[in-house]
Scaffold this motif. Structure first.
Motif, short mmCIF file in Angstrom:
data_model
loop_
_atom_site.label_atom_id
_atom_site.label_comp_id
_atom_site.label_asym_id
_atom_site.label_seq_id
_atom_site.Cartn_x
_atom_site.Cartn_y
_atom_site.Cartn_z
N ILE A 184 -31.47 -74.95 38.93
CA ILE A 184 -30.53 -73.74 39.16
C ILE A 184 -31.27 -72.45 39.06
O ILE A 184 -31.84 -72.29 37.79
N SER A 202 -30.88 -68.87 37.40
CA SER A 202 -30.04 -68.18 36.76
C SER A 202 -29.85 -66.81 37.06
O SER A 202 -30.23 -66.16 37.93
N SER A 203 -28.85 -66.24 36.64
CA SER A 203 -28.26 -64.91 36.76
C SER A 203 -29.46 -63.92 36.51
O SER A 203 -30.22 -64.23 35.50
N CYS A 250 -32.44 -63.62 37.82
CA CYS A 250 -33.81 -64.41 38.08
C CYS A 250 -33.83 -64.16 39.69
O CYS A 250 -33.15 -63.90 40.28
N MET A 289 -31.00 -63.36 42.23
CA MET A 289 -29.54 -63.68 41.86
C MET A 289 -29.09 -62.59 40.78
O MET A 289 -29.74 -62.75 39.78
N LYS A 312 -19.87 -65.26 36.60
CA LYS A 312 -21.43 -65.42 36.45
C LYS A 312 -21.68 -66.55 37.51
O LYS A 312 -21.28 -67.89 37.34
N TYR A 313 -22.18 -66.11 38.33
CA TYR A 313 -22.78 -67.15 39.56
C TYR A 313 -24.27 -67.40 39.44
O TYR A 313 -24.98 -66.67 39.02
N ARG A 314 -24.60 -68.71 39.96
CA ARG A 314 -25.96 -69.15 39.79
C ARG A 314 -26.34 -69.85 41.42
O ARG A 314 -25.42 -70.08 42.02
N TYR A 351 -28.05 -72.83 43.15
CA TYR A 351 -28.12 -74.22 42.79
C TYR A 351 -28.47 -74.91 44.10
O TYR A 351 -27.99 -74.83 45.12
N SER A 387 -20.99 -70.53 37.15
CA SER A 387 -21.78 -71.40 36.14
C SER A 387 -20.94 -72.01 35.09
O SER A 387 -21.43 -72.65 34.39
#
Length: 611
Positions: free
Chosen positions: A42, A44-45, A47, A67, A99-101, A103, A115
């Motif tokens: 994943i 992350s936000s 990154c 992201m 908050k999205y990630r 994946y 998330s």
């Protein structure tokens, strides 16, 4: 890592993990990705993934996939800000206050997920041979397959076009590779940029070349409404600060190099104008004027033409002879007057050493070791008194009549030579080199106290010349403190009045001092075309933006300095480089401000700095 690792573990997922003695994870590769995302990983936000140079060379190349905190997955070139104009693709998943990630599932499904709930918002799948699966929404950065629309596909000053559906970078007119072995570095100007203040014939040294259907995203310096494209091209030729111009929708936008993200665009009927130095090209630029050829066959006409040519040549030779004789007599009279006055106006009130020409020629080994060259002559390194005294010998190429100065911050005049037409001055030798050597070439940069001392010493020397020695403020009438003169100086340190052919005053020296002061503060030159961030190319622009954003620690590279002293030096420098001479400080005010005797108000934005 702030603590020691006790053991590690490589998981089947490809995640390499380090643990402390309490079995807590202190570092793992999934938290710090480089160019690859693995199954079960994943992103992350906030990154990002960075593209590699090749399958075997994992050095960072030119692109990044981020992201973002706002939930948007965006593709940018490296070394750019996270702004809309720099991006060339985005998922459009921002604005939902979630908050999205990113994946990648073990089934090779690339997803943008919530998330908290793991809800799938955007998917992209690959089949068993690595091709996109048509049954899933396809994640495509370039749906129309035009790779030239990718920002950053070409370097600075290069034009992107397609060759067999592949992006191909071509240099803009008047530019060459910065480094032929690293084409992504872009291109730089291949001719000397000297166009203003050199007489009425400077335009003849340059040519405007046009190209159609070209666009770029760079913010222009000027944006004006014009009726014709010819008027736009002419305005660039006459503008000292114009390297390129773009005529689009009856508007002319002019700006300087470098350009970024240049590409072809046939939808808006644009015309681009490029300033090209004619003398930098080996090819002959054809004249737009068609000349007619006349043939004379009459002997009488030919005789008359020959007679006119002979008469004109005779008159020209006679005029040149008289002018040469007149100039020679003037020079002889001036030299005779100077010879009769043994002090030469150089030794007035002070005793100087008189050297013979042969003595100085031997001291300089036949004028071989050149230290520098100025507008009045060349300076050579020499040795006097059997090698005990190093000196700098200035061999004058133009007749000068100047007084002798003596100040601890000015180079001391030791002697002179007068033999016929030979005129030489002997100065003390500065063994520590120039200020540029100390700031830009030394093993270490001067510390904060040394920089303040250097800035004050230079300011006191200029103040002595302005008020204490020449006494211009006290001795000259108001209409005598400003004058018109030819350009003498280095581009980048010269005030705009030099370029505009407007009256020159002591405030022109203040502008030059301001540019040098900013260089002393930052220990870098005022222009750095190799800067990794475009906003840092021009020093004055970068410093002012950092000042406004209250981020002055950036200009000293994070060095520990007294913030008040740093801010005061920057404010003095910005006041000195104001475009309008009346806004600039006097050198006396500069000294008092740097000494902390008087307060410094917040300077306005110099009008030559784009915001």
């Amino acid at each position: 890592m702030s603590e020691s690792a006790s053991y590690d573990c490589m998981f089947d997922s490809g995640n390499f993990v380090l643990y402390n003695k309490n079995d807590f994870i202190i570092w793992e590769t999934f938290r710090f990705p480089t160019d690859t995302i693995l199954g079960g990983h994943i992103l992350s936000s906030d990154c990002q993934l960075l593209s590699s140079l090749s399958d075997t060379n994992h050095s960072t190349r030119r692109y990044r996939l981020k992201m973002q905190i706002d939930g948007n997955l965006v593709l940018y070139p490296v070394n750019t800000l996270d702004i809309v104009t720099e991006a060339y693709w985005a998922s459009g998943t921002n604005g939902n206050n979630l908050k999205y990630r990113l994946y990648l599932s073990h089934t090779e499904l690339l997803q943008i997920i919530n998330s908290t709930s793991m809800n799938n918002l955007y998917s992209h799948a690959f089949d068993d041979i690595g091709k996109p699966n048509s049954s899933i929404i396809e994640l495509s950065a370039l749906e129309d397959k035009d790779l030239c629309k990718v920002n950053g596909v070409c370097g600075f000053n290069s034009f992107c076009t397609l060759n067999d559906n592949q992006p191909y970078c071509v240099c803009l007119l008047g530019t060459d590779f910065v480094d032929e072995n690293h084409t992504s570095l872009g291109y730089e100007r291949n001719f000397l940029e000297v166009r203003c203040g050199v007489g009425n014939d400077h335009v003849a040294s340059f040519n405007i070349t046009t190209t159609v259907d070209m666009m770029w995203k760079d913010i222009p310096c000027t944006y004006e409404l014009m009726s014709t494209k010819e008027e736009c091209g002419k305005s660039c030729l006459e503008d000292c600060n114009c390297d390129v111009a773009l005529f689009i929708n009856s508007y002319c936008q002019r700006q300087k190099l470098p350009l970024r993200h240049v590409r072809s665009d046939t939808s808006q009927n644009t015309v681009a104008f490029f300033m090209v130095g004619i003398r930098s090209w080996n090819e002959t630029i054809p004249s737009p004027v068609k000349h007619s050829v006349y043939m004379f066959t009459s002997k009488k006409v030919i005789v008359h033409i020959h007679a006119l040519i002979l008469a004109f040549a005779t008159f020209s030779c006679l005029a040149l002879g008289i002018s040469g004789l007149y100039m020679f007599k003037i020079r002889v009279l001036r030299y005779k007057r100077l010879k009769e006055n043994e002090t030469l106006d150089l030794t007035k009130g002070l005793a100087l050493n008189l050297f013979s020409f042969d003595e100085l020629r031997r001291a300089t080994r036949g004028f071989k070791d050149e230290l520098g060259k100025g507008s009045f002559g060349t300076v050579y390194k020499g040795v006097l008194y059997k090698g005990k005294k190093l000196v700098a010998v200035k061999r004058l190429e133009k007749l000068v009549e100047e007084g002798r100065t003596h100040h601890k911050n000015l180079v001391q005049l030791l002697g002179y030579c007068v033999e016929g037409s030979k005129r030489l001055l002997v100065y003390e030798y500065m063994s520590n080199g120039s200020l540029a050597d100390v700031l830009f070439k030394g093993i270490r940069h001067p510390n904060e106290d040394e920089r303040v001392r250097i800035a004050l010493d230079v300011a006191r020397g200029i103040l002595y010349l302005h008020e204490e020695y020449f006494g211009l403020v006290k001795l000259l009438m108001p209409d005598q403190t400003r004058t018109f003169t030819m350009v003498r100086g280095t581009r980048g340190y010269m005030a705009l009045e030099w370029q505009k052919n407007t009256p020159i005053s002591m405030k022109s020296d203040v502008y030059s001092y301001g540019m040098v002061l900013l260089e002393i503060v930052c220990c870098r030159r005022n222009v750095n075309v190799n800067a990794s961030i475009p906003a840092e190319i021009v020093l004055s622009t970068w410093v002012y933006k950092c000042f406004v954003a209250r981020e002055l620690d950036k200009i000293v590279g994070g060095e520990e300095v007294d913030k008040r002293t740093l801010e005061n030096m920057v404010k003095v420098g910005l006041w000195c480089i104001q475009d309008e001479p009346f806004l600039r400080l006097s050198m006396k005010s500069v000294v008092l401000m740097l000494e902390g005797i008087i307060d410094i108000s917040v300077p306005p934005c110099p009008t030559n700095i784009p915001m």
